[in-house]
Design a protein around this motif. Sequence first.
Motif, PDB file in Angstrom:
ATOM      1  N   MET B 170       0.902  -1.240  -0.162  1.00  0.00           N
ATOM      2  CA  MET B 170      -0.126   0.009   0.148  1.00  0.00           C
ATOM      3  C   MET B 170       0.829   1.035  -0.055  1.00  0.00           C
ATOM      4  O   MET B 170       1.777   1.266   0.865  1.00  0.00           O
ATOM      5  CB  MET B 170      -1.171  -0.164   1.132  1.00  0.00           C
ATOM      6  N   VAL B 172       1.114   5.391  -0.074  1.00  0.00           N
ATOM      7  CA  VAL B 172       0.221   6.718   0.461  1.00  0.00           C
ATOM      8  C   VAL B 172       1.351   7.832  -0.044  1.00  0.00           C
ATOM      9  O   VAL B 172       2.494   7.815   0.278  1.00  0.00           O
ATOM     10  CB  VAL B 172       0.057   6.569   1.814  1.00  0.00           C
ATOM     11  N   ARG B 176       2.058  12.429  -6.975  1.00  0.00           N
ATOM     12  CA  ARG B 176       1.673  11.220  -7.865  1.00  0.00           C
ATOM     13  C   ARG B 176       2.654  10.663  -8.567  1.00  0.00           C
ATOM     14  O   ARG B 176       2.823   9.402  -8.626  1.00  0.00           O
ATOM     15  CB  ARG B 176       0.511  11.728  -8.770  1.00  0.00           C
ATOM     16  N   ILE B 195      -0.014  -0.488  -4.872  1.00  0.00           N
ATOM     17  CA  ILE B 195      -1.454  -0.159  -4.827  1.00  0.00           C
ATOM     18  C   ILE B 195      -1.507   1.351  -4.199  1.00  0.00           C
ATOM     19  O   ILE B 195      -1.240   1.590  -3.168  1.00  0.00           O
ATOM     20  CB  ILE B 195      -2.091  -0.972  -4.142  1.00  0.00           C
ATOM     21  N   TYR B 196      -1.954   2.332  -5.101  1.00  0.00           N
ATOM     22  CA  TYR B 196      -2.149   3.715  -4.823  1.00  0.00           C
ATOM     23  C   TYR B 196      -3.214   3.473  -3.459  1.00  0.00           C
ATOM     24  O   TYR B 196      -4.222   3.003  -3.732  1.00  0.00           O
ATOM     25  CB  TYR B 196      -2.779   4.367  -5.699  1.00  0.00           C
ATOM     26  N   SER B 197      -2.889   4.132  -2.418  1.00  0.00           N
ATOM     27  CA  SER B 197      -3.664   3.986  -1.258  1.00  0.00           C
ATOM     28  C   SER B 197      -4.146   5.121  -0.476  1.00  0.00           C
ATOM     29  O   SER B 197      -4.484   4.888   0.607  1.00  0.00           O
ATOM     30  CB  SER B 197      -3.242   2.924  -0.204  1.00  0.00           C
ATOM     31  N   GLY B 198      -3.970   6.338  -1.385  1.00  0.00           N
ATOM     32  CA  GLY B 198      -4.592   7.500  -0.670  1.00  0.00           C
ATOM     33  C   GLY B 198      -3.370   8.542  -0.335  1.00  0.00           C
ATOM     34  O   GLY B 198      -2.274   8.116  -0.541  1.00  0.00           O
ATOM     35  N   ARG B 199      -3.738   9.519   0.475  1.00  0.00           N
ATOM     36  CA  ARG B 199      -2.968  10.594   0.743  1.00  0.00           C
ATOM     37  C   ARG B 199      -2.118  10.316   1.932  1.00  0.00           C
ATOM     38  O   ARG B 199      -2.338   9.767   2.569  1.00  0.00           O
ATOM     39  CB  ARG B 199      -3.780  11.817   0.849  1.00  0.00           C
ATOM     40  N   ARG B 201      -1.973  12.177   4.539  1.00  0.00           N
ATOM     41  CA  ARG B 201      -2.788  12.319   5.750  1.00  0.00           C
ATOM     42  C   ARG B 201      -3.514  11.189   6.353  1.00  0.00           C
ATOM     43  O   ARG B 201      -3.954  10.927   7.365  1.00  0.00           O
ATOM     44  CB  ARG B 201      -3.824  13.567   5.778  1.00  0.00           C
ATOM     45  N   ASN B 202      -3.739  10.136   5.153  1.00  0.00           N
ATOM     46  CA  ASN B 202      -4.171   8.753   5.694  1.00  0.00           C
ATOM     47  C   ASN B 202      -2.985   7.737   5.861  1.00  0.00           C
ATOM     48  O   ASN B 202      -3.485   6.508   5.630  1.00  0.00           O
ATOM     49  CB  ASN B 202      -5.231   8.464   4.766  1.00  0.00           C
ATOM     50  N   GLN B 205      -2.798   4.894   9.619  1.00  0.00           N
ATOM     51  CA  GLN B 205      -3.513   3.513   9.848  1.00  0.00           C
ATOM     52  C   GLN B 205      -2.979   2.522   8.763  1.00  0.00           C
ATOM     53  O   GLN B 205      -3.083   1.436   9.081  1.00  0.00           O
ATOM     54  CB  GLN B 205      -5.192   3.760   9.401  1.00  0.00           C
ATOM     55  N   VAL B 206      -2.213   3.055   7.650  1.00  0.00           N
ATOM     56  CA  VAL B 206      -1.385   1.994   7.172  1.00  0.00           C
ATOM     57  C   VAL B 206      -0.356   1.524   7.869  1.00  0.00           C
ATOM     58  O   VAL B 206      -0.029   0.381   7.839  1.00  0.00           O
ATOM     59  CB  VAL B 206      -1.020   2.555   5.535  1.00  0.00           C
TER      60      VAL B 206
END
Lengths: 231, 231
Positions: B170, B172, B176, B195-199, B201-202, B205-206
């Motif tokens: 994952m 983050v 890009r 896998i692109y899994s967000g910004r 700021r998230n 939790q990863v």
Amino acid sequence: MTEGRAVEELVVGVLGGTGPQGRGLAVRLAAAGQRILLGSRDADRAAEVAAEVATRASAAAGGVEVSVQGGSNADVAGAADLVIVAVPYAGHAELLAELATPLAGKIVVDCVVPMGFDELGAYVLDVPEGSATQQAAALLPDSHVVGAFHHLSARLLEDLSHPTIDGDVMVVGDDRASMDTVQALAGRLPGMRGIYSGRLRNARQVEALTINLVSVNRRYKVHAGIRVTDV
Amino acid sequence: MTEGRAVEELVVGVLGGTGPQGRGLAVRLAAAGQRILLGSRDADRAAEVAAEVATRASAAAGGVEVSVQGGSNADVAGAADLVIVAVPYAGHAELLAELATPLAGKIVVDCVVPMGFDELGAYVLDVPEGSATQQAAALLPDSHVVGAFHHLSARLLEDLSHPTIDGDVMVVGDDRASMDTVQALAGRLPGMRGIYSGRLRNARQVEALTINLVSVNRRYKVHAGIRVTDV
């Protein structure tokens, strides 16, 4: 209330059962043969959705009779053996505080994700207790609170044209017997497994990972879930 | 520094490359043909481990020559095109603050998990910036900071008798182009995908989900990872 009983015998209540996540879990579990009580603030609306869920679940199960009934969240909390909480986070604390008495002694499965949206997308809402599941545990000191069912796409749950779903259910909690029951319940969803994933104090990241899956969904145009490998 | 260059051409530095996670990533990437600079506080120790990693990676790759060299973390930060940070969280902020200048303009991939242990097992350490990756971004304002490689078992990375690993990486971040490069690098690990899994700021939790995987490992006696389904 659940002690010594096989998971198939339990009546499962779903609070917020008219929302996408609750309805999706209800229809899949009903199709697998679980007796379901579907709760909503509006008992009439719950009854309507329950009838519709029963029709779809029965058709998916090859026409066998299924048991799905609707009622108010309070009635469902009182009548069910095990209760899944699938309400929006905004109403989470208030609802659970009201239902502490009917939920006492029961397994309560929280699948709520504290999530906000802004112009950059989804983000985690801070919960004073650490996570929605820990908030539930604080508000329901006499219940057995477990976190689970966060990473399941409502869209895939609802789409009974696909008989199985590719993904696991991460289960967090502090009471092993309750977790075993919830893992067994998760295992009734075709294709899925309930995986022991640690203590209640480590619930936050399990809930919040759903937010990353929202980003995955947007980027790849999918309905992503999680599979735990090597288990 | 990495713009317009294929990922195969990049020299990848691993800070903390003598620890299990860094060494595991180094040996797998080297076996896949990536040129590796392995960094440690102790340059002599880094050179020793680099020679050992090169021998194992070359054998796993069927005897072809691989390029793994050791050096101080500072030398590696200066010489590599892309740098993976695999140091213990305890030394994370201090090391990155020292290396801001050599890391400027580069992609910095943070795989550090802020994790504590007590009698109940593993738990998340609070990071003032929100996560280790966000801390790196705050300390390295002129670098392109990406979070990745958290959920990979060091044991499985090291065990080259299994040519592939079942799991995804994952990724983050907020940039890009850098994320694309890191996803491509992750895809060089046989069996894995980035896998692109967000910004950014998230990221928390990863990182923290690794702690749940520690619980999975203990419960099931496995080396768990994560697969993102439906992608």
